[in-house]
Write a protein that holds these residues in place. Structure first.
Motif, short mmCIF file in Angstrom:
data_model
loop_
_atom_site.label_atom_id
_atom_site.label_comp_id
_atom_site.label_asym_id
_atom_site.label_seq_id
_atom_site.Cartn_x
_atom_site.Cartn_y
_atom_site.Cartn_z
N ALA A 93 -11.66 1.36 -6.48
CA ALA A 93 -11.74 0.03 -7.08
C ALA A 93 -10.42 -0.38 -7.72
O ALA A 93 -9.92 -1.50 -7.51
CB ALA A 93 -12.87 -0.01 -8.11
N VAL A 94 -9.83 0.53 -8.49
CA VAL A 94 -8.57 0.22 -9.16
C VAL A 94 -7.43 0.11 -8.15
O VAL A 94 -6.49 -0.67 -8.33
CB VAL A 94 -8.25 1.29 -10.23
CG1 VAL A 94 -6.88 1.06 -10.86
CG2 VAL A 94 -9.32 1.28 -11.32
N PHE A 95 -7.52 0.86 -7.05
CA PHE A 95 -6.51 0.77 -6.00
C PHE A 95 -6.43 -0.64 -5.44
O PHE A 95 -5.33 -1.21 -5.33
CB PHE A 95 -6.82 1.76 -4.88
CG PHE A 95 -5.86 1.68 -3.72
CD1 PHE A 95 -4.68 2.39 -3.74
CD2 PHE A 95 -6.16 0.89 -2.61
CE1 PHE A 95 -3.78 2.30 -2.68
CE2 PHE A 95 -5.28 0.81 -1.55
CZ PHE A 95 -4.08 1.52 -1.58
N PHE A 96 -7.57 -1.23 -5.09
CA PHE A 96 -7.56 -2.58 -4.52
C PHE A 96 -7.14 -3.61 -5.55
O PHE A 96 -6.43 -4.58 -5.24
CB PHE A 96 -8.93 -2.92 -3.95
CG PHE A 96 -9.22 -2.25 -2.63
CD1 PHE A 96 -8.56 -2.65 -1.48
CD2 PHE A 96 -10.13 -1.21 -2.55
CE1 PHE A 96 -8.81 -2.03 -0.26
CE2 PHE A 96 -10.39 -0.58 -1.34
CZ PHE A 96 -9.72 -1.00 -0.19
N LEU A 97 -7.55 -3.42 -6.81
CA LEU A 97 -7.14 -4.33 -7.88
C LEU A 97 -5.62 -4.28 -8.07
O LEU A 97 -4.95 -5.32 -8.20
CB LEU A 97 -7.85 -3.95 -9.18
CG LEU A 97 -7.51 -4.80 -10.41
CD1 LEU A 97 -8.03 -6.22 -10.24
CD2 LEU A 97 -8.15 -4.18 -11.67
N THR A 98 -5.07 -3.07 -8.09
CA THR A 98 -3.63 -2.91 -8.28
C THR A 98 -2.84 -3.40 -7.07
O THR A 98 -1.77 -3.98 -7.22
CB THR A 98 -3.29 -1.43 -8.56
OG1 THR A 98 -4.07 -0.98 -9.68
CG2 THR A 98 -1.82 -1.25 -8.88
N ARG A 99 -3.37 -3.18 -5.88
CA ARG A 99 -2.66 -3.66 -4.69
C ARG A 99 -2.53 -5.18 -4.70
O ARG A 99 -1.50 -5.73 -4.31
CB ARG A 99 -3.38 -3.21 -3.41
CG ARG A 99 -2.57 -3.49 -2.15
CD ARG A 99 -3.23 -2.98 -0.91
NE ARG A 99 -4.47 -3.72 -0.62
CZ ARG A 99 -5.18 -3.52 0.49
NH1 ARG A 99 -4.83 -2.60 1.37
NH2 ARG A 99 -6.29 -4.22 0.69
N HIS A 100 -3.58 -5.85 -5.17
CA HIS A 100 -3.50 -7.31 -5.29
C HIS A 100 -2.40 -7.71 -6.27
O HIS A 100 -1.64 -8.66 -6.03
CB HIS A 100 -4.85 -7.87 -5.76
CG HIS A 100 -4.84 -9.34 -6.01
ND1 HIS A 100 -4.83 -10.28 -5.00
CD2 HIS A 100 -4.82 -10.04 -7.18
CE1 HIS A 100 -4.82 -11.50 -5.52
NE2 HIS A 100 -4.82 -11.38 -6.84
N LEU B 139 0.79 1.14 -13.17
CA LEU B 139 1.41 0.24 -12.20
C LEU B 139 0.85 -1.17 -12.33
O LEU B 139 1.60 -2.16 -12.28
CB LEU B 139 1.17 0.78 -10.78
CG LEU B 139 1.74 -0.03 -9.60
CD1 LEU B 139 3.22 -0.28 -9.78
CD2 LEU B 139 1.47 0.71 -8.29
N PHE B 140 -0.46 -1.27 -12.52
CA PHE B 140 -1.08 -2.59 -12.67
C PHE B 140 -0.52 -3.32 -13.89
O PHE B 140 -0.13 -4.49 -13.81
CB PHE B 140 -2.60 -2.45 -12.80
CG PHE B 140 -3.31 -3.74 -13.06
CD1 PHE B 140 -3.62 -4.60 -12.02
CD2 PHE B 140 -3.67 -4.11 -14.36
CE1 PHE B 140 -4.28 -5.80 -12.25
CE2 PHE B 140 -4.32 -5.31 -14.60
CZ PHE B 140 -4.64 -6.16 -13.55
N THR C 98 0.83 -1.20 0.00
CA THR C 98 0.00 0.00 0.00
C THR C 98 0.86 1.26 0.00
O THR C 98 0.63 2.19 -0.78
CB THR C 98 -0.93 0.01 1.23
OG1 THR C 98 -1.81 -1.12 1.16
CG2 THR C 98 -1.76 1.29 1.26
N SER C 99 1.88 1.28 0.86
CA SER C 99 2.79 2.43 0.90
C SER C 99 3.53 2.58 -0.42
O SER C 99 3.73 3.70 -0.91
CB SER C 99 3.79 2.26 2.05
OG SER C 99 3.13 2.22 3.29
N TYR C 100 3.95 1.46 -0.98
CA TYR C 100 4.66 1.46 -2.26
C TYR C 100 3.80 2.10 -3.35
O TYR C 100 4.26 2.97 -4.10
CB TYR C 100 5.02 0.02 -2.62
CG TYR C 100 5.69 -0.17 -3.96
CD1 TYR C 100 7.05 0.05 -4.12
CD2 TYR C 100 4.96 -0.59 -5.07
CE1 TYR C 100 7.67 -0.14 -5.35
CE2 TYR C 100 5.56 -0.79 -6.30
CZ TYR C 100 6.92 -0.56 -6.43
OH TYR C 100 7.52 -0.75 -7.66
N MET C 101 2.54 1.68 -3.42
CA MET C 101 1.62 2.21 -4.43
C MET C 101 1.35 3.69 -4.23
O MET C 101 1.42 4.48 -5.18
CB MET C 101 0.30 1.44 -4.38
CG MET C 101 0.34 0.06 -4.95
SD MET C 101 -1.28 -0.73 -4.74
CE MET C 101 -2.35 0.48 -5.51
#
Length: 230
Positions: free
Chosen positions: A209-216, A135-136, A86-89
């Motif tokens: 929504a895209v934040f959680f997708l990208t974090r995964h 990033l994704f 999360t911090s990285y993103m």
């Protein structure tokens, strides 16, 4: 404190590898073009450039940064550090957000125009979304060619309806729930307060929504470093 250090490190990374210079070149070129476009037409073109470039550059430059970090094994060090995905993103996207906002403001003020607070919110929302999209895609690719191919659908999906909306080619009010259209609506700010609030809500939902997708995807990238799968 750790997050602020990460953001400063990412900003220095952008400076060290010349991305700030690229931003500056584009800003100067755009200002030269806008100098010869007067009145409302110039204002229209300025907002189109602000949407398409400072925001969209986060998509392509993000891929270059992540691929460079992969080649330098930077992510291997981060994977065993206290830095969370999360911090990285947030750090990466914030660095590009600051760069995009600065470029947008320079384009506007340098051409004798201005961006309202609402327009800046639209630019910030689209910039963060583009950066997370970059990033994704970068977590899923291993080469620049693969990234370019993978980023094209993201660019088309976000940008094309936004441009069509700016040229008044989209009539349905439901398009306001599309992130590109929502961002353009905030940049041009020609609608009612209700539609402006809907645009802000739309961008917020898309970013979350895209934040959680990208974090995964980032979590998976870190777990698979070194060729193994955990």
């Amino acid at each position: 404190m750790r997050l602020s250090k990460l953001i400063r490190g990412d900003l220095f990374f952008l400076y060290k590898y010349g991305l700030f210079f690229v931003y500056a070149v584009f800003v100067i070129l755009y200002l030269i073009v806008l100098h010869y476009i007067p009145g409302e037409t110039g204002n229209f073109v300025m907002k189109m450039l602000v949407f398409s470039d400072p925001a969209a550059m986060g998509l392509f430059f993000m891929g270059a940064v992540i691929l460079l970090e992969k080649s330098q094994r930077v992510n291997c060090s981060l994977a065993v550090s206290p830095v969370t995905s999360t911090s990285y993103m947030i750090s990466k996207c914030t660095a590009f957000l600051i760069s995009g906002l600065a470029a947008g403001l320079l384009i506007a003020f340098g051409s004798g125009r201005f961006l309202s607070i609402i327009a800046l919110l639209g630019l910030a929302g689209s910039s963060f979304l583009f950066s997370m999209g970059g990033l994704f895609v970068a977590t899923k690719t291993r080469s620049l060619n693969q990234f370019i191919i993978g980023s094209i659908p993201v660019e088309i999906f976000v940008s094309t309806p936004g441009f069509l909306f700016a040229f008044k080619l989209l009539k349905s009010p439901l398009w306001i729930f599309h992130p590109g259209v929502a961002s353009m609506n905030l940049l041009f700010k020609e609608s009612s307060v209700f539609r402006i609030l809907l645009s802000l809500l739309s961008l917020l939902i898309w970013n979350v929504a895209v934040f959680f997708l990208t974090r995964h995807a980032v979590d998976k990238m870190f777990r698979e470093l070194g060729g193994g799968r955990l």
